[in-house]
Design an enzyme around this catalytic site. Structure first.
Site, PDB file in Angstrom:
ATOM      1  N   CYS A   1       0.827  -1.195   0.000  1.00  0.00           N
ATOM      2  CA  CYS A   1       0.000   0.000   0.000  1.00  0.00           C
ATOM      3  C   CYS A   1       0.867   1.254   0.000  1.00  0.00           C
ATOM      4  O   CYS A   1       2.081   1.196   0.104  1.00  0.00           O
ATOM      5  CB  CYS A   1      -0.898   0.034   1.238  1.00  0.00           C
TER       6      CYS A   1
ATOM      7  N   ASP B   1      -3.323  -9.418   7.259  1.00  0.00           N
ATOM      8  CA  ASP B   1      -2.118  -9.652   8.058  1.00  0.00           C
ATOM      9  C   ASP B   1      -1.652  -8.386   8.757  1.00  0.00           C
ATOM     10  O   ASP B   1      -0.890  -8.456   9.721  1.00  0.00           O
ATOM     11  CB  ASP B   1      -0.998 -10.216   7.179  1.00  0.00           C
TER      12      ASP B   1
ATOM     13  N   SER C   1      11.982 -11.602  -5.517  1.00  0.00           N
ATOM     14  CA  SER C   1      13.239 -11.137  -6.097  1.00  0.00           C
ATOM     15  C   SER C   1      14.388 -11.446  -5.149  1.00  0.00           C
ATOM     16  O   SER C   1      14.188 -11.584  -3.939  1.00  0.00           O
ATOM     17  CB  SER C   1      13.151  -9.626  -6.379  1.00  0.00           C
ATOM     18  N   GLY C   2      15.603 -11.530  -5.703  1.00  0.00           N
ATOM     19  CA  GLY C   2      16.743 -12.037  -4.945  1.00  0.00           C
ATOM     20  C   GLY C   2      17.580 -11.013  -4.225  1.00  0.00           C
ATOM     21  O   GLY C   2      18.714 -11.319  -3.821  1.00  0.00           O
TER      22      GLY C   2
END
Length: 586
Positions: free
Chosen positions: A2, A96, A360-361
């Site tokens: 958000c 969450d 992503s790494g």
């Protein structure tokens, strides 16, 4: 995922008009296309724009419980465990982001110590008329604040604070110089005077328009005994990676992975392929249409085929870059002149057609010792020891009117703070974790993905993974001239399609080649910008662009091009319309 913002007012101050909050919400709109909510709470206001990921129907914010009202940007991966501990009957939604609010009710200002995830949170206590601003320990999610005449305002990005009229549209010269030399900026201060970052791991307690307290949680685990055997370390690493990837896949919307031919994304794909699923994995790789450019398509295709992933390769051309570069730079309101923003932006644009979440790494190099600079800086002096971040982009180039004097102060402060790390390598890694990671790599990922309504997740930046990485002795981080040694061993063990010990090809955006092809035209356009003439000699700028034929001159030309485009959007307040040539001609 958000956009958040808000204000807390000093006693006796009249709350701002609705139009201020509406301008803030509009500037945050790209971060949350699924809904906008504004809450006026008397001594505070809250703004939230939502990108729905969890509890699509019931997860709108602000969330309220008792005296607390919360807006949050992020994902709490241990939300299921928190719900079981507190009791599901106490929760009103499936979001969450409700977990931090209920933890705050029980634990007060230390509530973030119970969170596992990425987050930026604004939490208003109506009874105490107090605002808490909190950010996750690695700084995956951004958060900024500014003091104004009536109190303190905060937002996910600097741009909403400026658009709302609460902060000036101006430049801090010392921070600009740091940007030019480093390609990113360090510490609390941003390039905009008066706008500060909430630092990674910080919780600020604000009352009566003043910051009363700043607590900070380190992303680096307290030192535990090092693993003594490779087998033990590999078992711990396997458990940590699988646990983290499983937690990061929690989503009510489709997700995918940015895949290169490198170690980090290959490890994520390998872990993802071992988890049960009902639909194929989605992966994307970028390659460049330029002579001699690195091409990771073959390695990425092999990895994707082995994992039975639905894979797409995106070819990025010079024409694409020149057409979209003003928009790419515009999304970097907290400027990062890292040319990796180019493939990240284009990959996000492509992936957003099919998914809402991208893994992503980022973090693998910092946690597992992947950068060549660690090898150079850890050598003894007689073997060519080279200090990290020792040279700025414009050092010895005679282009700037005045050479920056203090551009390395932020790095030096991080080096001093890392002095107590357990080993020589971990001291070097701690510097990058403190500055390079949150202020370059993670800003790049956040802005480029949010520009297209995508949430970015980084499973390697998880406390479970960090605990394992920080328990490795130096010999399991760096061996035989190769960094990420244990991560390579794990990949070799679990993926027969990977070649983790093959020579690294590198993934360098061919920006120097592209600039050289347009050097004369681009150099003239950049040199005529007032913001460039103010800091550099126009004749030297033109010469630089015509000679951008090596890594150093290409990096310097790119830094000036980036700054010229960035200044046009964020200081002159001109829309990023048209291609790079028409934008710079205005």
């Amino acid at each position: 995922m958000c956009g958040i913002g808000g204000l807390i007012y000093t006693p006796g101050t009249q709350p701002c008009s609705e139009s201020v909050l509406e301008r803030m919400a509009q500037a945050l709109g790209h971060r949350g296309p699924n809904g906008v909510h504004i809450a006026r709470l008397g001594r505070a206001d809250m703004v939230h724009t939502r990108l729905a990921i969890i509890d699509l129907e019931g997860g709108d914010q602000p969330l309220t419980s008792g005296d607390g009202t919360l807006v949050a940007n992020g994902e709490i991966y241990n939300d299921p465990q928190i719900r079981r501990q507190i009791g599901p009957e106490h929760f009103q939604t499936g979001s969450d982001c409700e977990s931090p609010l209920l933890l705050w009710e029980r634990n007060g200002c230390t509530y973030t110590r119970g969170l596992r995830g990425m987050y930026a949170i604004g939490l208003y206590d109506k009874a105490q008329q107090e605002l808490l601003l909190s950010r996750d320990p690695f700084g995956i999610k951004p958060l900024y604040f500014t003091e104004f005449s009536g109190g303190i305002a905060f937002a996910s990005e600097p741009a909403p604070l400026i658009a709302s009229g609460l902060a000036p549209r101006a430049i801090a010269p010392a921070v600009r110089d740091e940007l030019l030399q480093l390609q990113f900026t360090t510490g609390w201060e941003t390039i905009f005077p008066g706008i500060q970052r909430v630092m990674p791991g910080e919780t600020l307690r604000i009352n009566q328009g003043r910051i009363l307290d700043r607590q900070r949680q380190s992303p680096i685990p307290a030192h535990a005994p090092f693993f003594t055997s490779e087998a033990e370390a590999l078992n711990h690493l396997d458990a940590a990676l699988m646990d983290s990837v499983h937690a990061h896949e929690r989503s009510d919307v489709p997700f995918g992975l940015f895949l290169s031919g490198g170690i980090d994304s290959a490890c994520l794909l390998t872990a993802m392929s071992r988890l049960p699923r009902t639909t194929p994995l989605r992966t994307w790789t970028a390659i460049f249409d330029a002579p001699g450019a690195a091409d990771e398509a073959e390695a990425a295709n092999a990895l994707a085929q082995h994992a039975r992933a639905k894979h797409e390769t995106l070819r990025i051309t010079a024409d694409m870059v020149w057409q979209h570069l003003p928009a790419i730079v515009a999304c970097m309101d907290d400027p990062v002149a890292d040319y990796a923003i180019i493939p990240t932006w284009f990959l996000a644009q492509k992936a957003a057609q099919d998914v809402t979440v991208i893994l992503s790494g980022e973090g693998g190099d910092e946690l597992f010792c992947g950068y060549g600079r660690y090898r150079s800086a850890s050598r003894p002096w007689w073997k060519g020891k080279r200090r990290m971040w020792r040279r700025g982009i414009f050092d010895n180039m005679n282009i700037l009117r005045q050479h920056p004097a203090h551009w390395r102060d932020g790095i030096a402060a991080a080096e001093m703070a890392a002095a107590d790390a357990a080993t020589p390598l971990s001291r070097l890694q701690a510097v990058d974790i403190a500055e390079w990671l949150p202020n370059d790599l993670l800003i790049k990922l956040d802005r480029c993905l949010m520009a297209h309504g995508l949430e970015g997740r980084t499973p390697l930046l998880d406390p479970v993974v960090a605990q394992t990485a920080w328990s490795l002795p130096d010999s399991m981080r760096l061996r035989d001239g190769k960094g990420k040694w244990l991560l390579r061993k794990w990949l070799q063990q679990h993926n027969s399609a990977a070649r983790p010990f093959a020579p690294k090809q590198g993934f360098t955006v061919p920006i120097g080649i592209w600039i050289r092809q347009q050097g004369a035209h681009l150099g003239d356009l950049v040199a005529q910008q007032e913001c460039i003439a103010e800091i550099a000699r126009p004749d030297r700028v033109k010469a630089l662009f015509r000679a951008a034929d090596n890594r150093r001159t290409g990096a310097a030309a790119w830094a000036l091009l980036f700054y010229a485009l960035w200044h046009r959007t964020h200081i002159r307040n001109l829309p990023p319309e048209g291609d790079v040539f028409s934008a710079l001609s205005q």
